[in-house]
Design an enzyme around this catalytic site. Structure first.
Site, PDB file in Angstrom:
ATOM      1  N   LYS A 109     -43.238 -43.185  23.613  1.00  0.00           N
ATOM      2  CA  LYS A 109     -42.459 -42.120  22.981  1.00  0.00           C
ATOM      3  C   LYS A 109     -42.468 -40.905  23.885  1.00  0.00           C
ATOM      4  CE  LYS A 109     -40.343 -41.491  18.978  1.00  0.00           C
ATOM      5  NZ  LYS A 109     -39.841 -42.541  18.072  1.00  0.00           N
TER       6      LYS A 109
HETATM    7  N1  GLU Z   1     -36.347 -43.662  17.969  1.00  0.00           N
HETATM    8  C1  GLU Z   1     -36.168 -44.930  17.312  1.00  0.00           C
HETATM    9  C2  GLU Z   1     -37.443 -45.369  16.621  1.00  0.00           C
HETATM   10  O1  GLU Z   1     -38.289 -44.575  16.339  1.00  0.00           O
HETATM   11  C3  GLU Z   1     -35.585 -45.988  18.219  1.00  0.00           C
HETATM   12  C4  GLU Z   1     -36.433 -46.367  19.392  1.00  0.00           C
HETATM   13  C5  GLU Z   1     -35.744 -47.315  20.356  1.00  0.00           C
HETATM   14  O2  GLU Z   1     -34.666 -47.808  20.057  1.00  0.00           O
HETATM   15  O3  GLU Z   1     -36.344 -47.537  21.403  1.00  0.00           O
HETATM   16  O4  GLU Z   1     -37.595 -46.504  16.268  1.00  0.00           O
END
Ligand code: GLU
Length: 419
Positions: A109
């Site tokens: 993240k």
């Molecule tokens: N931000 C989204 C999540 O928390 C998508 C993450 C992604 O597609 O890599 O799942």
């Protein structure tokens, strides 16, 4: 829990759930240490020239929690209240989420402390490009693949893809997902998280013997996740009776017209005073009696001081971490069927995986194929989690964590430790 325990620190919530599942799995001490800590954390200070000529420095993070099952995968968040602990928690949730739906990714993240609502597109572009340049050796289709999250969008992904490609001297679409379709994005990615919420909600309703047409739904959040979930749920015949946003809530017992509400918000800047419903108190709206509550806004909205007031039969966690760990026992005691975030909102990363596969193949799928494959994965994952919960007599969240931890631990054991 330690006495200094902070209920609202998402990292403590993630660790509390982790410890519970690790203990239930009887995971050995060493493996617990490996899985509990992020593999790599990067902190960068990003100088950006603002439109008024002033130089500002923003702080950004990228945390790779695990790359055991594949490249780190997870969004980038732009928000004023981003913290390293929050990014660490979100990164670990990505690892568990990808393992729950069995896609070949680890978890990561990113976050930048900034307020995108007061920044111009040009400022955001400069910030994004410099942040990407600082991460150039960290991200990549084989190593770490970012995506949108709160405060970032398709456009942000396009800038990241372009910056990365300029450094590599050729176009590398698979470095990010959630891109515009014309730039190598996938059909159905924008709707994917909301669609995933719909798929697992329909499964839960079936379990309760509730006809979708009878189901009353309360959705909190009208961003990408809540907005799409509300739209797709009402399209599927469910009654979205209440929508809650940060500045107010609207209610219509016959079901809100979500497209009209979207148009109203676009015209006025807010969902309040919508002629197709009545304004209701946004705090009380969370406690309305309903079949399904979809918290799809931010972390920590259901906590130890309000969990007893929730009157939903089913909670479908569209957001990451909307429920604190201290609220879990209360929801369990009330017999509320929780579809935990790492399952409920995994539709987004699942279609991100499809996007990455399509980019690497240079061969793109129809929206119908994307949706069919998404449905297969979400339905199978729902069944896995619920069966596991029933078999081991634990709640759905613990079951999802146990399944995920076990899968990641198994991979690490098989790979062995490089020393
Ligand atoms: N931000 C989204 C999540 O928390 C998508 C993450 C992604 O597609 O890599 O799942």
């Amino acid at each position: 829990m330690p006495h200094s325990y902070d209920e609202f620190n998402p990292l403590e919530a993630a660790e509390a759930r982790f410890d519970l599942a690790a203990a239930a799995l009887n995971l050995n001490e060493g493996m617990r240490k490996v899985l509990r800590s992020p593999a790599r954390e990067v902190i960068i200070h990003i100088p950006v020239e603002l439109d008024n000529g002033r130089l500002e420095v923003f702080t950004g993070y990228r945390v790779q929690h695990s790359i055991a099952r594949g490249p780190a995968k997870g969004g980038i968040r732009y928000a004023p209240d981003v913290t390293l602990d929050e990014v660490r928690a979100l990164a670990s949730w990505m690892t568990w989420k990808c393992a729950v739906v069995k896609i070949p990714f680890g978890g990561g993240k990113g976050g930048v402390i900034c307020d995108p609502s007061i920044m111009s597109d040009r400022e955001l572009e400069r910030l994004t490009r410099r942040y990407t340049a600082e991460l150039i050796d960290i991200i990549g289709p084989e190593s770490d693949v970012p995506a949108p999250d709160l405060g970032t969008s398709q456009q942000t992904m396009a800038w990241i893809m372009d910056t990365y490609s300029m450094h590599k001297r050729h176009t590398v679409t698979a470095v990010v997902t959630g891109k515009p379709v014309d730039l190598g994005g996938s059909q159905g990615r924008t709707e994917a998280t909301g669609r995933g919420c719909l798929i697992v909600t329909l499964q839960a309703l079936k379990k309760f013997g509730i006809e979708p047409k009878q189901a009353r739904v309360v959705v909190q959040g009208f961003g990408n996740v809540g907005g799409q979930a509300a739209r797709l749920m009402s399209q599927a015949g469910l009654k979205v009776v209440t929508l809650i946003e940060w500045d107010g809530a609207v209610h219509n017992p016959a079901g809100l017209d979500i497209d009209a509400l979207g148009a109203h918000r676009k015209a006025t800047g807010s969902i309040v005073n919508f002629e197709g419903g009545e304004n209701v108190d946004k705090d009380e709206a969370l406690y309305l009696e309903c079949d399904v509550l979809v918290p799809a806004a931010k972390e920590n909205v259901i906590h130890s001081a309000n969990a007893h007031k929730i009157r939903a039969k089913i909670i479908c966690e569209g957001a990451n971490g909307p429920t604190t760990a201290l609220a879990d026992p209360t929801l369990k005691a009330k017999g509320i069927f929780v579809i935990p975030d790492i399952l409920a909102n995994a539709g987004g990363v699942t279609v991100s995986y499809f996007e990455w596969v399509q980019d690497r193949q240079g061969y793109f799928w129809s929206e119908e194929l994307v949706n069919t494959r998404l449905e297969e994965i979400m339905t199978a994952s729902f069944r896995d989690v619920v069966n596991y919960a029933e078999k081991h007599d634990v709640d759905n969240r613990t079951a999802a964590y146990m399944l995920a931890l076990d899968r990641v631990a198994f991979t690490i054991k098989q790979r062995g430790l490089y020393a």
